[in-house]
Scaffold this motif. Structure first.
Motif, PDB file in Angstrom:
ATOM      1  N   TYR A   1       0.825  -1.199   0.000  1.00 10.09           N
ATOM      2  CA  TYR A   1       0.000   0.000   0.000  1.00 10.09           C
ATOM      3  C   TYR A   1       0.866   1.258   0.000  1.00 10.09           C
ATOM      4  CZ  TYR A   1      -4.692   1.904   0.421  1.00 10.09           C
ATOM      5  OH  TYR A   1      -5.881   2.520   0.157  1.00 10.09           O
ATOM      6  N   LEU A   2       0.250   2.407  -0.265  1.00 12.48           N
ATOM      7  CA  LEU A   2       0.960   3.687  -0.320  1.00 12.48           C
ATOM      8  C   LEU A   2       1.838   3.875   0.913  1.00 12.48           C
ATOM      9  CD1 LEU A   2      -2.100   5.838  -1.453  1.00 12.48           C
ATOM     10  CD2 LEU A   2      -0.142   5.191  -2.864  1.00 12.48           C
ATOM     11  N   GLY A   3       3.100   4.124   0.682  1.00  9.82           N
ATOM     12  CA  GLY A   3       4.004   4.442   1.779  1.00  9.82           C
ATOM     13  C   GLY A   3       4.428   3.262   2.631  1.00  9.82           C
ATOM     14  N   ALA A   4       4.156   2.059   2.200  1.00  2.84           N
ATOM     15  CA  ALA A   4       4.457   0.880   3.034  1.00  2.84           C
ATOM     16  C   ALA A   4       5.956   0.618   3.166  1.00  2.84           C
ATOM     17  CB  ALA A   4       3.769  -0.356   2.451  1.00  2.84           C
ATOM     18  N   GLY A   5       6.705   1.030   2.144  1.00  5.69           N
ATOM     19  CA  GLY A   5       8.155   0.801   2.196  1.00  5.69           C
ATOM     20  C   GLY A   5       8.714   0.107   0.970  1.00  5.69           C
ATOM     21  N   LYS A   6       7.991   0.198  -0.153  1.00  8.03           N
ATOM     22  CA  LYS A   6       8.438  -0.491  -1.380  1.00  8.03           C
ATOM     23  C   LYS A   6       9.758   0.081  -1.891  1.00  8.03           C
ATOM     24  CE  LYS A   6       4.565   0.673  -3.376  1.00  8.03           C
ATOM     25  NZ  LYS A   6       3.849   1.262  -2.224  1.00  8.03           N
ATOM     26  N   THR A   7       9.836   1.413  -1.942  1.00  6.02           N
ATOM     27  CA  THR A   7      11.060   2.036  -2.443  1.00  6.02           C
ATOM     28  C   THR A   7      12.206   1.792  -1.460  1.00  6.02           C
ATOM     29  OG1 THR A   7       9.714   3.709  -3.531  1.00  6.02           O
ATOM     30  CG2 THR A   7      12.044   4.194  -3.297  1.00  6.02           C
ATOM     31  N   THR A   8      11.888   1.786  -0.183  1.00  7.34           N
ATOM     32  CA  THR A   8      12.890   1.474   0.834  1.00  7.34           C
ATOM     33  C   THR A   8      13.448   0.067   0.579  1.00  7.34           C
ATOM     34  OG1 THR A   8      11.667   2.837   2.420  1.00  7.34           O
ATOM     35  CG2 THR A   8      13.273   1.277   3.341  1.00  7.34           C
TER      36      THR A   8
ATOM     37  N   ASP B   1       9.077  -1.120  13.964  1.00  6.73           N
ATOM     38  CA  ASP B   1       9.552  -0.187  14.998  1.00  6.73           C
ATOM     39  C   ASP B   1       8.457   0.774  15.448  1.00  6.73           C
ATOM     40  OD1 ASP B   1       9.689   0.843  12.337  1.00  6.73           O
ATOM     41  OD2 ASP B   1      10.942   2.505  13.023  1.00  6.73           O
ATOM     42  N   LEU B   2       7.420   0.913  14.658  1.00 14.71           N
ATOM     43  CA  LEU B   2       6.392   1.922  14.972  1.00 14.71           C
ATOM     44  C   LEU B   2       5.197   1.347  15.726  1.00 14.71           C
ATOM     45  CD1 LEU B   2       6.282   3.972  11.619  1.00 14.71           C
ATOM     46  CD2 LEU B   2       7.624   4.426  13.685  1.00 14.71           C
TER      47      LEU B   2
ATOM     48  N   GLU C   1       8.576  -2.103  -9.108  1.00 15.31           N
ATOM     49  CA  GLU C   1       7.770  -1.551  -8.014  1.00 15.31           C
ATOM     50  C   GLU C   1       6.469  -1.017  -8.575  1.00 15.31           C
ATOM     51  OE1 GLU C   1       9.497   1.574  -5.544  1.00 15.31           O
ATOM     52  OE2 GLU C   1       7.482   2.214  -4.945  1.00 15.31           O
TER      53      GLU C   1
ATOM     54  N   GLY D   1       1.216   2.076  -5.126  1.00 18.05           N
ATOM     55  CA  GLY D   1       0.577   1.587  -3.924  1.00 18.05           C
ATOM     56  C   GLY D   1      -0.862   1.161  -4.114  1.00 18.05           C
TER      57      GLY D   1
ATOM     58  N   GLU E   1       6.066   4.776 -10.183  1.00 16.61           N
ATOM     59  CA  GLU E   1       5.616   5.737  -9.180  1.00 16.61           C
ATOM     60  C   GLU E   1       5.154   6.996  -9.877  1.00 16.61           C
ATOM     61  OE1 GLU E   1       7.520   6.089  -5.306  1.00 16.61           O
ATOM     62  OE2 GLU E   1       9.306   5.444  -6.377  1.00 16.61           O
TER      63      GLU E   1
ATOM     64  N   LYS F   1       7.813  -1.767   9.175  1.00 18.41           N
ATOM     65  CA  LYS F   1       7.590  -0.674  10.142  1.00 18.41           C
ATOM     66  C   LYS F   1       7.267  -1.233  11.521  1.00 18.41           C
ATOM     67  CE  LYS F   1       6.271   2.721   6.665  1.00 18.41           C
ATOM     68  NZ  LYS F   1       5.591   3.976   6.385  1.00 18.41           N
TER      69      LYS F   1
ATOM     70  N   THR G   1      11.969  -4.036   9.938  1.00 19.70           N
ATOM     71  CA  THR G   1      12.018  -2.590  10.102  1.00 19.70           C
ATOM     72  C   THR G   1      12.876  -2.072   8.964  1.00 19.70           C
ATOM     73  OG1 THR G   1      11.730  -2.623  12.485  1.00 19.70           O
ATOM     74  CG2 THR G   1      12.888  -0.726  11.574  1.00 19.70           C
TER      75      THR G   1
HETATM   76  N1  LIG Z   1       9.782   4.189  10.927  1.00 17.21           N
HETATM   77  C1  LIG Z   1       9.870   3.513   9.787  1.00 17.21           C
HETATM   78  N2  LIG Z   1       9.798   4.174   8.615  1.00 17.21           N
HETATM   79  C2  LIG Z   1       9.888   3.471   7.473  1.00 17.21           C
HETATM   80  C3  LIG Z   1      10.077   2.057   7.468  1.00 17.21           C
HETATM   81  N3  LIG Z   1      10.130   1.639   6.186  1.00 17.21           N
HETATM   82  C4  LIG Z   1       9.987   2.741   5.421  1.00 17.21           C
HETATM   83  N4  LIG Z   1       9.838   3.846   6.191  1.00 17.21           N
HETATM   84  C5  LIG Z   1       9.612   5.224   5.755  1.00 17.21           C
HETATM   85  O1  LIG Z   1       8.298   5.308   5.225  1.00 17.21           O
HETATM   86  C6  LIG Z   1       8.251   6.272   4.192  1.00 17.21           C
HETATM   87  C7  LIG Z   1       7.663   5.631   2.935  1.00 17.21           C
HETATM   88  O2  LIG Z   1       8.572   4.649   2.469  1.00 17.21           O
HETATM   89  P1  LIG Z   1       8.712   4.277   0.929  1.00 17.21           P
HETATM   90  O3  LIG Z   1       9.759   3.249   0.820  1.00 17.21           O
HETATM   91  O4  LIG Z   1       8.845   5.483   0.096  1.00 17.21           O
HETATM   92  O5  LIG Z   1       7.283   3.645   0.692  1.00 17.21           O
HETATM   93  P2  LIG Z   1       6.617   3.231  -0.707  1.00 17.21           P
HETATM   94  O6  LIG Z   1       5.806   2.031  -0.443  1.00 17.21           O
HETATM   95  O7  LIG Z   1       7.656   3.145  -1.757  1.00 17.21           O
HETATM   96  O8  LIG Z   1       5.690   4.483  -0.947  1.00 17.21           O
HETATM   97  P3  LIG Z   1       4.874   4.860  -2.285  1.00 17.21           P
HETATM   98  O9  LIG Z   1       5.728   4.505  -3.456  1.00 17.21           O
HETATM   99  O10 LIG Z   1       4.648   6.321  -2.140  1.00 17.21           O
HETATM  100  O11 LIG Z   1       3.594   4.082  -2.224  1.00 17.21           O
HETATM  101  C8  LIG Z   1       9.669   6.764   4.004  1.00 17.21           C
HETATM  102  O12 LIG Z   1       9.811   7.947   4.720  1.00 17.21           O
HETATM  103  C9  LIG Z   1      10.512   5.662   4.623  1.00 17.21           C
HETATM  104  O13 LIG Z   1      11.745   6.129   5.104  1.00 17.21           O
HETATM  105  C10 LIG Z   1      10.155   1.393   8.739  1.00 17.21           C
HETATM  106  O14 LIG Z   1      10.291   0.158   8.842  1.00 17.21           O
HETATM  107  N5  LIG Z   1      10.039   2.163   9.843  1.00 17.21           N
END
Ligand SMILES: Nc1nc2c(ncn2[C@@H]2O[C@H](COP(=O)(O)OP(=O)(O)OP(=O)(O)O)[C@@H](O)[C@H]2O)c(=O)[nH]1
Ligand SMILES: [Zn+2]
Length: 392
Positions: free
Chosen positions: A59-66, A215-216, A145, A148, A86, A213, A242
């Motif tokens: 989902y959006l912001g889940a951490g895919k790019t990470t 850690d959150l 990727e 989301g 994206e 995530k 994490t």
């Molecule tokens: N605290 C915390 N932050 C995280 C973690 N994984 C990713 N983030 C943060 O979450 C935010 C979104 O991460 P992205 O990797 O951009 O997520 P995404 O799924 O690619 O997002 P979209 O492409 O926008 O859907 C970034 O600020 C990351 O640094 C985690 O395990 N813990």
């Protein structure tokens, strides 16, 4: 399409001839013709020549790019090509494609008219991949990727359906990243028209689930997410993370579409979750062999004819199905794979040292275990001479 690329003094990439095995009969089954085939096992070199592609969804912001960045910057001994799907504010038509080689990134911009790979995948997505394949000599793995909000089903199907791609690319698996902080909200969000939301689809189709995530969230919150996710998909491997930190070897070369025999496709116990996720995993098993026609009928009734219903008369909707079957008269195990209405069967290893049986894992809506079990059993062959041939 413009291409920003450094000088290219490498040997020109060697395109590998299309293996006729995949290009011919197999495709008829996948493309929805009322035909199916039991393939002989492809030569191992065929599979070796195919570039694996892993879909990263979540989902959006889940951490895919990470996760993507994590993989690219860690030791993997691979030259990885990346397709990013994206889009940000104001640049909904731009897609970047990067090829990581020895730490260098080449970028290419793709114009996708509606900004969504899954919707325009037949036109632009295929071009993007074909273009990538021209540079084949430069990489040996593809990470894609998705956005989301994408349903990974159609994207996964792309790698099955397109004949030209099929020969060169194989779907390695779908990794779904879950944001533990927001997962419950995302998974339980009701869509106005009652359709299953994308977050649930992404979990349903996953071969590997990363509960990210961590850690959150508290342990209790994490357990709630675990239960919700497992109540949808009990067949995917699951790792808690994490910042998506996990051994790269756990992420790549899952071979989720190659085999059911590793622990990676084991069925995990469903939690006694109090949340009714509507989408769930059902496993049906029986000893013995089914007839080849029976297997056809089982799959087609489910996927195409939609004549299999639950107790309330609602037709079963299959998102993902995989199985290992004993088919009467066949010496080898038959691997069944399906994504939505597309399916394929393939002969794998011989039945040696184990009694013949059939196992099918289904993930979807309105799946009634008893109905499916009875249906499968109705195709069992009573006295299968091939069953006696098994080597013990
Ligand atoms: N605290 C915390 N932050 C995280 C973690 N994984 C990713 N983030 C943060 O979450 C935010 C979104 O991460 P992205 O990797 O951009 O997520 P995404 O799924 O690619 O997002 P979209 O492409 O926008 O859907 C970034 O600020 C990351 O640094 C985690 O395990 N813990
Ligand atoms: Zn992203």
């Amino acid at each position: 399409m413009s291409c920003v690329e450094s000088d290219d003094d490498d040997e020109p990439p060697q395109l590998i001839p299309a293996p006729s095995l995949f290009a011919s009969e197999d495709m008829a089954a996948k493309s929805g013709d009322a035909a199916k085939c039991l393939n002989d096992e492809p030569p191992s070199s065929t599979r070796e020549q195919q570039t694996p592609v892993t879909l990263l969804t979540g989902y959006l912001g889940a951490g895919k790019t990470t996760l993507l960045n994590y993989i690219l910057t860690h030791e993997h001994n691979k030259k990885i090509a990346v397709i990013l799907n994206e889009f940000g504010e104001g640049s909904a038509v731009e897609k970047s494609m990067s090829i990581g080689q020895n730490g260098d990134l080449y970028e290419e911009w793709l114009e996708l008219r509606n900004g969504c790979l899954c919707c325009s995948v037949k036109d632009n997505g295929v071009k993007a991949i074909e273009n990538l394949m021209k540079k084949r000599g430069k990489f040996d793995y593809i990470l894609l990727e998705t956005t989301g909000l994408a349903d990974p089903g159609p994207i996964a199907q792309l790698f099955w359906v397109d004949k030209q791609l099929e020969c060169q690319i194989k779907l390695d698996g779908i990794i779904t990243v879950i944001d533990c902080k927001h997962a419950m909200k995302n998974l339980t969000e009701k869509k106005p028209d009652g359709v299953i939301n994308e977050a649930v689809r992404q979990v349903a189709l996953a071969d590997l689930l990363l509960l990210n995530k961590c850690d959150l969230v508290s342990e209790a919150e994490r357990t709630a997410v675990y239960d919700a996710v497992r109540s949808i998909n009990t067949s995917a491997r699951l790792i808690t993370t994490t910042r998506c930190q996990v051994e790269v070897s756990e992420l790549l070369d899952l071979r989720a579409y190659d085999s059911l025999n590793s622990d990676r496709t084991a069925v995990f116990a469903a939690p006694g979750s109090h949340i009714d996720m509507r989408v769930r995993t059902v496993t049906v098993e029986c000893d013995g062999s089914v007839s080849s026609e029976g297997l056809d009928s089982f799959v087609q009734a489910l996927l195409w004819e939609k004549t299999v219903t639950d107790a309330e008369g609602r037709p079963a909707i299959v998102y993902r199905m995989k199985g290992v079957l004993s088919v009467a008269g066949e010496e080898r195990q038959v691997l069944l794979q399906a994504v939505q209405e597309l399916y394929e069967t393939e002969q794998t290893q011989p039945w040696t040292g184990q009694s013949r049986h059939c196992t099918i894992i289904l993930i979807g809506e309105h799946l009634d275990k008893d109905v499916l079990q009875r249906l499968l059993e109705s195709y069992l062959v009573q006295s299968d001479s091939s069953a006696e041939q098994q080597v013990s």
